[in-house]
Every structure is written in structure tokens, then in C-alpha cells.
Write a protein that holds these residues in place. Structure first.
Motif, PDB file in Angstrom:
ATOM      1  N   LEU B  16       0.981  -1.228  -0.070  1.00  0.00           N
ATOM      2  CA  LEU B  16       0.055  -0.064   0.205  1.00  0.00           C
ATOM      3  C   LEU B  16       0.783   1.249   0.088  1.00  0.00           C
ATOM      4  N   TRP B  19       3.284   1.529  -3.697  1.00  0.00           N
ATOM      5  CA  TRP B  19       2.510   1.393  -4.785  1.00  0.00           C
ATOM      6  C   TRP B  19       2.264   2.670  -5.493  1.00  0.00           C
ATOM      7  N   PRO B  20       1.751   3.451  -4.721  1.00  0.00           N
ATOM      8  CA  PRO B  20       1.800   4.895  -5.317  1.00  0.00           C
ATOM      9  C   PRO B  20       2.974   5.471  -5.546  1.00  0.00           C
ATOM     10  N   PHE B  23       4.287   4.289  -8.933  1.00  0.00           N
ATOM     11  CA  PHE B  23       3.431   4.829  -9.993  1.00  0.00           C
ATOM     12  C   PHE B  23       4.139   6.240 -10.171  1.00  0.00           C
ATOM     13  N   ALA B  24       4.444   6.941  -8.903  1.00  0.00           N
ATOM     14  CA  ALA B  24       4.897   8.165  -9.133  1.00  0.00           C
ATOM     15  C   ALA B  24       6.293   8.416  -9.894  1.00  0.00           C
ATOM     16  N   ASP B  27       5.678   7.279 -13.812  1.00  0.00           N
ATOM     17  CA  ASP B  27       4.665   8.302 -14.708  1.00  0.00           C
ATOM     18  C   ASP B  27       4.968   9.593 -14.426  1.00  0.00           C
ATOM     19  N   HIS B  31      -1.263  15.257 -17.472  1.00  0.00           N
ATOM     20  CA  HIS B  31      -2.656  14.768 -17.981  1.00  0.00           C
ATOM     21  C   HIS B  31      -3.281  15.950 -18.200  1.00  0.00           C
ATOM     22  N   THR B  32      -3.006  16.985 -18.267  1.00  0.00           N
ATOM     23  CA  THR B  32      -3.625  18.304 -18.588  1.00  0.00           C
ATOM     24  C   THR B  32      -3.939  18.286 -19.953  1.00  0.00           C
ATOM     25  N   PRO B  65      -9.852  21.370 -13.866  1.00  0.00           N
ATOM     26  CA  PRO B  65      -8.749  21.808 -13.123  1.00  0.00           C
ATOM     27  C   PRO B  65      -7.552  21.547 -13.915  1.00  0.00           C
ATOM     28  N   GLY B  66      -6.593  22.532 -14.271  1.00  0.00           N
ATOM     29  CA  GLY B  66      -5.060  22.400 -14.595  1.00  0.00           C
ATOM     30  C   GLY B  66      -5.374  22.705 -16.088  1.00  0.00           C
ATOM     31  N   ASP B  92      -5.972  24.514  -9.691  1.00  0.00           N
ATOM     32  CA  ASP B  92      -6.214  23.184  -9.248  1.00  0.00           C
ATOM     33  C   ASP B  92      -7.419  22.871  -8.311  1.00  0.00           C
TER      34      ASP B  92
END
Lengths: 496, 222
Positions: B16, B19-20, B23-24, B27, B31-32, B65-66, B92
Motif C-alpha cells: 500500500l 504502490w503509489p 507509479f509516481a 509516470d 494529464h492536462t 482543473p489544470g 487546481d
């Protein structure tokens, strides 16, 4: 010109070319027959033996796993039974402490009540004084009829009056005594009732203790059964474990549904706090933050349940001394309440943001935002839900513990079953390989059957000639039959 | 069993937490979205501007937002910052972004009411301005929406033979109306659209035409 055309042109007649090629192939195959049979047979045996070996190894692994599963299940069952017994002993100890701790007091009460009753009884036994004996004498005198003498009449009148007064006084005293006696008796009634109630309470406590003792007996039986590691205990535990697995799995699914709703409540407002444009990997930071908050709530709930000794996922918490455990409980409860408060505030914020978004959407669509419903019920509902859900999620610890414990058994059973299936298929593959080899050898023979038929004819002719030559060389005897034996064996060998 | 539980939960917690972070690390893609809308204000197309309001409202409702939104005008010389009517990068926080959207909408309303007709149509200049602006902002995906009939008319002295650098851009032509000459000979229309498609694809971008303004959701379908 392709290869087929070349092959067909070894003679001017294509059919003849085909026949020649056929005969050549047949001859080649006949010559290669024994090496082919040996190779195919060896390959079949190789496959069968390899597969049988692999299957035996898998079966052994399955047996080991089965034994391990059994050990684990019985150990878990033993732990479970111990826990039950421990709890029952705890309860019985509490009941004994509660009920029998006050036993001396109860006994004193009973004694006091009995003394009081005895005193009252004694007091009530005092019979009221009867009317004095002289009354009869005076009564007799009073009954004398007046004979006209004035003095006698006066005297008798005096006596009559005195008698009437005395009688009234005596009667009053008698009534008073009787009333006093009745009073004592009526005072005894509540004392009797109180005593009856006390004795009833005592009886209830004793029968509750009896019940608990019976339950302990039952748990003891189960415990002993598990300790003896009997098949019955194993079967019972196994079935109970499967039931636990499915029930706890179902409850966990419901809890996951609750967590998803919870997540949806806080994901949008989290974007107001951590920003809606940042990402962690392919996921929005606000979503991850919402998920982390829910995970934290679940973890805090787990610790809370652990500190209450409802679950035993973290033995270190259960084994803390009571004071520290109690502190731990209050800390966990405090954190959970704070998180619930935060979530409730987030739910409120979500409602505001959603309303603002809706207003903007309506403006963009050219609709007046004034027409929007402004009821506070959804806001309050969301806030209440945001506050309650973390506490409800706390109870996830119970099915989670059951699920983790029972999944070990279920996974073990599934793994054993898979190994058994693998062993079966390995054996099947081995046998299939072996019989496929034999089938191929037979098919090969079928393809070259003209050559084999010819061989049979030649061999039979040769053996007949050999037999005739032997007859000519040796006079006929009883052992004639032995002369044919090698030929017959040879024939068999060829046929094989 | 107790030890087993402990180990299992240690693993779950570790996963847990890691995992994030994984990914951080892996990637870092933005995504904007960046959208630059070019509005044709030339004589023949001015009447269509009211439809552009609906388009901008759709964009305001869709962008998050963004994201970045800019509206530029196509006039005689569109390659200029002065031709950017309104631009915004949404905050944001959703509540602030909503206020920005309201302010943007007001600006656009004012522009549509007060804009004058231009004599010429410098689409290429507008496109170059859009490329420059979006490259400067640097969103994850870049969209240039051309609300025009695609009939370019350059004033004397304006040179627009610059090759477009459209790699990573999605160019969408919206409401490409048919001119009178197109009605007489549809080949004119097809030639015009084809010419812009070729220019875009030569520059490395993707090309799409959406004439039905009820189908605006197709803009962001990559």
C-alpha cells in the motif's frame, strides 16, 4: 519442373513410376521396421516413466501439503477452542465474582432476616390475655333476680355496671393484643417476600453457573477431540473453515461496497485540498489521497478492534499490558473520531462543490441557477454518512480476520486438489504417450502389411523346408515336435 | 498462524505504501489538456460566431482543473498575441476553476457582442499563434480547434509559407460551412478541407472535421 514431376518420370509410365516408388518405400520401411519399433517403444516408455515419476513426485507433494493443511487446521482449531475456553472461563470467573463475591453479605442478610422473622414469630406467639375469672362470679351475682329490696337492687345494679365496664375494658385490651399480633404477622410478609426474592436470585446465579459449566464441558470435549487430532475434528474444522471463508468473503464484499461509497464521498473534495490536476502515476492525487484516508480509517479500525481483543491479527497489541492497551484503544478511537470528523467535513464540502458545479453547468446551458433545489437534507445526509461510515468500516476487522484465517485452509485445499489433478493428468499423459507409441508401431505395420505378409509366406515356406530336411536326416521319434519349436519362435519374433 | 497473519499484513501495508510511490516514479506524464480555439471573424463567417458561444460553453463544462483554454481571433493578421481574446489555465482547486470559467464566459460574451468583421482570413497565422501558445503552456495533450469555413484569404504582403510543427497536436475543424462556390462545385469544398488535412498531417498532427455541433464530445476522442 518440380520434384513430383521428376519422381514420376523415372519410367515413361507415371503409374509404373508410382508403383516402383511405392515398392521402394515399402522395402525401406520394412528394413527400418525393427529400429522404428524399438525407438517408438523406447519413447513411449520414456514418456510413461517420466510422467509417472513426475506424478509420483506431485502426489508426494500433495500428501505433504495435505499433512501440512491438516496440521495448520488442527492448530487453528486448537487455538480457536482455547480461545473459546478462555472466554468462557473469563465469563464464569466474572459471574462467580459478581454473584458469589456478595455471598457473605447475602448470608448475613438472610441470617438477619431469619432472626427478625424468629423474633416476630415469638412476639406473635404471645396469646392475648383472656377475660378475668372473677367476671364469671360477678356475672352469676348479676343474674340474681331482684326480690324488691331496694338495697339489693342497687347493689346488683352497681355490680352490673362494674361488670359491664370491666368487660368492655377487657374486650378492648383483647382486641388491641390481637391487632398487635396481626400487625407483627403482616410485617413478616414483606420480609418473607424479600427472602424469597433473594433465594430466587441465588437460584438464577447457580443455574447460570451450571449452564456455563455445561458449555465449558462442551468446549472441553471439542478441545480434547481436536487435541487427539481425530478425523471427525478435522472434518468439522474443515467444513467450518469453508463456511467461514464464504461468509466472511461476502461480508468483505459488502464492506468494499461501503468503502467505495465512502471513497466517492471524499474524492471530489480532496481535489480542493490537494489539487485536481496533479497525478500519481495514472491516478489523480486527490483520488489516491481519498483512498489513503479510507485505508487509514480501516487500519485505525483494525487497531481499535485489536486493542479491544475482539480480533487477534496483531498479537503484539493483544499481549500489551492492560493499561497500555487501554491507552492504545483511546488513541485509536480518538484518531478514528478525528478522521470521521474530517470525512464529515469533506462530505459537506463535496455538497458545496457539487452545487457550485451544477450552478455553473446550468449557467453554461443557459438555465437560471435560481431554479435549483436548496434542501439541506442531502447535505446533512452526506455529512452523517461521512461520519458513520468510518466507524462501520471498523467492524471490517472481524470478517477480515476470519477471511485471512479461513483462506489459508481454503487455499491449502485448492492447492491439494490442483496437485491431485496435475498428478492425474501426468499419469494420463504418460499412459497416452505409451499407448500412442504402441499405436504408432501398429500403424507402421499396417502401412507395410504387404511386406509383412510376404515375410510370413517366406518364413512359413522356409520352416516347412527345414522341417522336411530334419525329418530326412533324423528318424521319426516322440520328440519330433521339438524340431518345429525354433521356427515357431522365430515366426513369433517376426510377427512382433 | 499468528506469525503468518503478521507477515501477510506487513506485506499488504508495504505494498500500500510503495504502490503509489512506484507509479509516481514511473509516470511523469502530464494529464492536462490545452485547447486553443480559433474563431473566424471574416465577413463571410461572422454570422456563425453565435454558434461559437455554445462551443465555448461546452469546452468550459468539459475542461478540468489544470487544463488550459484560449480563444483567438482569425482576422487579417492573426499571428499576434493581440488576437488572443481570452486565455486561462484553470486552477487546481475546482471552486476557483469554476469562478475562472464564469469570468471567461463573460469575456467571450463581450467579445462576441463587440467584435468587428475582418476583411481577410489569416488561418495559418492563427494556427502558428496557437502552436506557439500551446507549446509555451506545455499541456499533456494539445488541441487546436478551428471554427472557420477554412477559406484562407491573405492580405497583400503577408507571407504564410512556414511549415507547421504540429507533432503532438490534434487539429479539429469545426462547423466548416459550405460557400456559394462549394454548392456549385463541391470539389472546391473537398479540395479546401483536403488541403488543410495535408498541411496538418505533414506537420505531424492529427486532423478531424466535426460539422455537427451536437457531436462536440468527439473533439476529445483520440
Amino acid at each position: 519442373m518440380d520434384t513430383t514431376s521428376i519422381l514420376l518420370q523415372i519410367t515413361p509410365i507415371p503409374f509404373l513410376s508410382i508403383v516402383i516408388w511405392g515398392l521402394l518405400i515399402l522395402a525401406a520401411m520394412y528394413l527400418a521396421r525393427k529400429p522404428f519399433h524399438r525407438s517408438v517403444g523406447a519413447l513411449g516408455r520414456l514418456v510413461r516413466n517420466a510422467m509417472r515419476l513426475a506424478a509420483a513426485s506431485v502426489v508426494q507433494a500433495e500428501k505433504r501439503l495435505e499433512t501440512r493443511n491438516r496440521e495448520v487446521l488442527l492448530k487453528a482449531g486448537l487455538d480457536h477452542a482455547e480461545r473459546h475456553l478462555e472466554r468462557e472461563f473469563d465469563r464464569i470467573s466474572q459471574a462467580v465474582n459478581r454473584d458469589l463475591e456478595s455471598y457473605p453479605k447475602l448470608q448475613r442478610n438472610l441470617q438477619e432476616t431469619l432472626i427478625k422473622l424468629e423474633e416476630d414469630y415469638r412476639s406473635s406467639t404471645e396469646i392475648p390475655q383472656s377475660l378475668p375469672d372473677w367476671v364469671k362470679v360477678i356475672e352469676a351475682i348479676a343474674k340474681i333476680k331482684p326480690n324488691g329490696d331496694h338495697m339489693v337492687a342497687n347493689m346488683l345494679e352497681e355490680i352490673h355496671q362494674t361488670l359491664a365496664e370491666q368487660h368492655k375494658t377487657a374486650l378492648d385490651r383483647h382486641r388491641k393484643d390481637v391487632a398487635q399480633r396481626h400487625g407483627i404477622l403482616s410485617r413478616m410478609l414483606p420480609v418473607w417476600r424479600g427472602m424469597h426474592k433473594t433465594l430466587e436470585g441465588l437460584e438464577k446465579s447457580i443455574s447460570s453457573l451450571n449452564l456455563r459449566a455445561k458449555r465449558i464441558d462442551q468446549y472441553m470435549d471439542e478441545y480434547q477431540e481436536t487435541r487427539r487430532q481425530t478425523d471427525t475434528a478435522y472434518r468439522t474444522l474443515s467444513s467450518s473453515s469453508l463456511t467461514q471463508f464464504f461468509i466472511s468473503g461476502l461480508v468483505l464484499l459488502v464492506a468494499i461496497g461501503g468503502a467505495v461509497i465512502n471513497f466517492n464521498l471524499i474524492a471530489l473534495p480532496m481535489s480542493e485540498m490537494v489539487g485536481g490536476a496533479s497525478y500519481i502515476g495514472p491516478y489523480k492525487t486527490s483520488d489516491v489521497a481519498g483512498l489513503v484516508i479510507i485505508c487509514l480509517e480501516i487500519c485505525t479500525g483494525l487497531f481499535l478492534m485489536e486493542s479491544l481483543r475482539v480480533t487477534r491479527l496483531f498479537p503484539i497489541i493483544g499481549s500489551m499490558d492492560d493499561r497500555m492497551r487501554k491507552n492504545f484503544f483511546w488513541i485509536a478511537l480518538g484518531l478514528l473520531t478525528i478522521l470521521a470528523g474530517v470525512e464529515s467535513a469533506l462530505a459537506f464540502m463535496r455538497d458545496r462543490i457539487a452545487a457550485d458545479m451544477e450552478a455553473l453547468r446550468q449557467t453554461l446551458a443557459g438555465v437560471s441557477p435560481g431554479s435549483m433545489a436548496t434542501s439541506i437534507i442531502p447535505t446533512v445526509g452526506q455529512m452523517v454518512m461521512g461520519f458513520i461510515l468510518p466507524f462501520i468500516l471498523t467492524f471490517v476487522a472481524i470478517p477480515l480476520e476470519s477471511f485471512v484465517a479461513s483462506s489459508r485452509t481454503v487455499l491449502g485445499v485448492v492447492a491439494a486438489w490442483s496437485l491431485r489433478t496435475v498428478a492425474f493428468f501426468l499419469r494420463l499423459a504418460g499412459n497416452l504417450g505409451f499407448y500412442l507409441g504402441r499405436f504408432l508401431a501398429n500403424l507402421y505395420d499396417l502401412l507395410i502389411f504387404p511386406a509383412l505378409w510376404l515375410e510370413g509366406v517366406v518364413v512359413r515356406a522356409m520352416s516347412r523346408n527345414n522341417a522336411k530336411e530334419t525329418e530326412r536326416e533324423q528318424p521319426p521319434s516322440v520328440e519330433d515336435g521339438q524340431g518345429y519349436a525354433p521356427a515357431a519362435e522365430g515366426g513369433k519374433e517376426v510377427a512382433e | 498462524m499468528k506469525g503468518g497473519h503478521k507477515k501477510l499484513f506487513a506485506w499488504i501495508l508495504a505494498v500500500l505504501m510503495i504502490w503509489p510511490a512506484c507509479f509516481a516514479c514511473s509516470d511523469s506524464k502530464s494529464h492536462t489538456k490545452g485547447v486553443y480555439l480559433l474563431l473566424d471573424t471574416s465577413g463571410t463567417y461572422k454570422v456563425e460566431l453565435k454558434k461559437a458561444r455554445a462551443l465555448i460553453n461546452y469546452l468550459l463544462g468539459t475542461l478540468q482543473p489544470g487544463d488550459t483554454l484560449a480563444v483567438g481571433r482569425i482576422d487579417t493578421g492573426s499571428f499576434s498575441e493581440k488576437d488572443i481574446v481570452a486565455k486561462v489555465t484553470f486552477d487546481d482547486r475546482p471552486s476557483v476553476a469554476n469562478n475562472q470559467k464564469r469570468a471567461f464566459m463573460q469575456k467571450i460574451d463581450k467579445f462576441i457582442k463587440s467584435s468587428a468583421r475582418s476583411r481577410y482570413t489569416d488561418i495559418s497565422g492563427g494556427l502558428l499563434q496557437a502552436i506557439e501558445y500551446l507549446n509555451e503552456v506545455g499541456p499533456g495533450s494539445k488541441y487546436i480547434l478551428i471554427f472557420s469555413d477554412l477559406q484562407e484569404e491573405l492580405a497583400e504582403g503577408y507571407v504564410r509559407d512556414v511549415p507547421f510543427q504540429l507533432s503532438g497536436f490534434h487539429v479539429v475543424a469545426l462547423n466548416v460551412t459550405k460557400l456559394r462556390s462549394d454548392i456549385r462545385d463541391p470539389k472546391n469544398y473537398m479540395r479546401r478541407v483536403e488541403q488543410w488535412r495535408q498541411k496538418t498531417e505533414k506537420g505531424g498532427g492529427t486532423w478531424r472535421v466535426i460539422n455537427d455541433l451536437e457531436r462536440l464530445d468527439a473533439i476529445f476522442k483520440d
